[in-house]
Write a protein that holds these residues in place. Structure first.
Motif, PDB file in Angstrom:
ATOM      1  N   CYS A 126     -12.046 106.019 -40.331  1.00  0.00           N
ATOM      2  CA  CYS A 126     -12.904 106.765 -39.396  1.00  0.00           C
ATOM      3  C   CYS A 126     -12.883 108.254 -39.702  1.00  0.00           C
ATOM      4  CB  CYS A 126     -12.446 106.513 -37.959  1.00  0.00           C
ATOM      5  SG  CYS A 126     -12.761 104.834 -37.353  1.00  0.00           S
ATOM      6  N   THR A 127     -11.700 108.786 -39.962  1.00  0.00           N
ATOM      7  CA  THR A 127     -11.570 110.206 -40.282  1.00  0.00           C
ATOM      8  C   THR A 127     -12.334 110.542 -41.567  1.00  0.00           C
ATOM      9  OG1 THR A 127      -9.394 110.304 -39.224  1.00  0.00           O
ATOM     10  CG2 THR A 127      -9.929 112.053 -40.799  1.00  0.00           C
ATOM     11  N   ALA A 148     -15.144 106.122 -30.908  1.00  0.00           N
ATOM     12  CA  ALA A 148     -16.566 105.786 -31.049  1.00  0.00           C
ATOM     13  C   ALA A 148     -16.723 104.480 -31.818  1.00  0.00           C
ATOM     14  CB  ALA A 148     -17.316 106.914 -31.746  1.00  0.00           C
ATOM     15  N   ALA A 149     -15.960 104.341 -32.890  1.00  0.00           N
ATOM     16  CA  ALA A 149     -16.018 103.104 -33.669  1.00  0.00           C
ATOM     17  C   ALA A 149     -15.530 101.928 -32.837  1.00  0.00           C
ATOM     18  CB  ALA A 149     -15.181 103.249 -34.939  1.00  0.00           C
ATOM     19  N   LEU A 164     -18.939 103.030 -43.066  1.00  0.00           N
ATOM     20  CA  LEU A 164     -17.695 102.913 -42.294  1.00  0.00           C
ATOM     21  C   LEU A 164     -17.410 101.449 -41.993  1.00  0.00           C
ATOM     22  CD1 LEU A 164     -16.428 105.063 -39.362  1.00  0.00           C
ATOM     23  CD2 LEU A 164     -16.496 102.595 -39.097  1.00  0.00           C
ATOM     24  N   TRP A 165     -18.431 100.734 -41.537  1.00  0.00           N
ATOM     25  CA  TRP A 165     -18.230  99.316 -41.208  1.00  0.00           C
ATOM     26  C   TRP A 165     -17.882  98.524 -42.464  1.00  0.00           C
ATOM     27  CZ3 TRP A 165     -17.399  99.857 -36.530  1.00  0.00           C
ATOM     28  CH2 TRP A 165     -18.271 100.486 -35.629  1.00  0.00           C
ATOM     29  N   ARG A 220     -13.829  95.508 -45.393  1.00  0.00           N
ATOM     30  CA  ARG A 220     -13.037  95.323 -46.617  1.00  0.00           C
ATOM     31  C   ARG A 220     -11.552  95.324 -46.292  1.00  0.00           C
ATOM     32  NH1 ARG A 220     -14.954  99.387 -49.032  1.00  0.00           N
ATOM     33  NH2 ARG A 220     -16.895  98.307 -49.579  1.00  0.00           N
ATOM     34  N   LEU A 221     -11.139  96.185 -45.380  1.00  0.00           N
ATOM     35  CA  LEU A 221      -9.741  96.216 -44.965  1.00  0.00           C
ATOM     36  C   LEU A 221      -9.298  94.875 -44.386  1.00  0.00           C
ATOM     37  CD1 LEU A 221      -7.051  97.655 -44.245  1.00  0.00           C
ATOM     38  CD2 LEU A 221      -8.154  98.411 -42.121  1.00  0.00           C
TER      39      LEU A 221
END
Length: 331
Positions: free
Chosen positions: A269-270, A278-279, A318-319, A324-325
């Motif tokens: 996120c950063t 927010a995410a 971001l998504w 992937r994580l």
């Protein structure tokens, strides 16, 4: 983010819902004036879905929400409450008030029978000051809450509570029936065995915990059951950040592997310049089965903050990085 979902059969008046546990004094005392202020701020901020339960403040949340509902046009909001407990005078019996800082001095009694459900709803109607319900959830029939009594409670809920709610739905006194639990496999079991309209899934379809993807979400899609997400911050770790002192996951100290995953998500996120909060709020809406997300708040300043996070643009990358994580963690 607060716009009405055109595809929602239930017709939630907004996608962001106000969770009224906080005005029932969850964790901290909240005065009558503070409760009135935060409810008005939520309504003025575009929140038109209000969720409560008899458990919240042992009836106090429903009382306070009912007072507020009498100040607005009832037709402009969606209101949900829950069944499975009724309140009784303790008559000298010692009551464990748990997480509630200053609840009504009443004793919650589990009762998922037909008669117990009717009693619960009669009390809720009196506290809320409404005669018909938009949505009633069968509440807390899960292992987290019931422990060894889970199987017995589940059967009682299906044979008693669900049957009572279904009769009221057929008679037009309830628009929709749901179940509100903490475990996705329990919710899946309910929607396979009962004709439900919605599931309130607490903490199992979040930026940090995707357990519901394995069972609940596919079955909900097959059955046409809408998902309402609660606990988007997983009780605290996604609100305060994983490095925050005393942060919680599922109302307790977070396990190390959860902290590690939360830190990686925060780093993502950063990197994309997006607040973790927010995410967390927006993540569930990636799935079209999710009709609403309920956010618990007891401070009026949190309303604008959460609405702002809900409407903040988030890059698709971001998504992709978060996905992937999770793929790497699962492999």
């Amino acid at each position: 983010m607060t716009a009405v979902m055109a595809s929602s059969k239930i017709g939630f008046a907004s996608r962001l819902g106000f969770g009224a546990s906080g005005i029932g004094t969850l964790y901290r005392d909240v005065t009558e004036a503070q409760a009135a202020e935060v409810l008005a701020a939520a309504y003025d901020g575009g929140m038109r879905y209000f969720d409560t339960a008899p458990l919240y403040g042992h009836g106090l949340s429903e009382l306070r929400l009912g007072t507020f509902l009498r100040t607005i046009n009832r037709e402009t909001v969606t209101v949900s409450t829950k069944a499975g407990r009724y309140m009784a005078p303790p008559y000298g019996e010692k009551v464990d008030y748990g997480l509630w800082a200053s609840p009504l001095r009443l004793k919650p009694v589990f009762d998922y029978s037909y008669a117990g459900t009717m009693r619960s709803l009669e009390q809720s109607a009196s506290r809320l000051g409404i005669t018909d319900f938009d949505l009633v959830y069968i509440h807390d029939v899960d292992r987290f809450t019931q422990g060894d009594a889970y199987e017995r409670r589940f059967n009682e809920a299906v044979e008693g509570c669900y049957r009572a709610l279904d009769d009221l739905r057929k008679a037009g006194h309830i628009k929709a029936i749901g179940v509100g639990v903490n475990e996705s496999d329990v919710a899946t079991r309910f929607i396979k065995g009962c004709a439900l309209d919605a599931v309130m899934m607490a903490g199992r379809y979040t930026l940090l915990d995707r357990a519901a993807e394995a069972d609940l979400l596919p079955e909900a899609q097959r059955q046409g059951v809408e998902i309402v997400v609660a606990g988007v911050f997983n009780s605290g770790i996604l609100a305060t950040g994983p490095a925050s002192f005393g942060t919680t996951f599922d109302y307790g100290a977070p396990p190390q592997h959860v902290v590690a995953r939360a830190k990686r998500i925060e780093e993502i996120c950063t990197h994309h310049g997006v607040p973790l909060q927010a995410a967390a709020i927006q993540f569930p809406f990636r799935n079209p089965q999710v009709s609403a997300a309920v956010l618990g708040m007891s401070r009026s300043e949190r309303i604008a903050q959460n609405v702002g996070w809900a409407e903040l643009p988030i890059p698709e990358n971001l998504w992709s990085d978060v996905d992937r994580l999770f793929e790497q963690t699962a492999s």
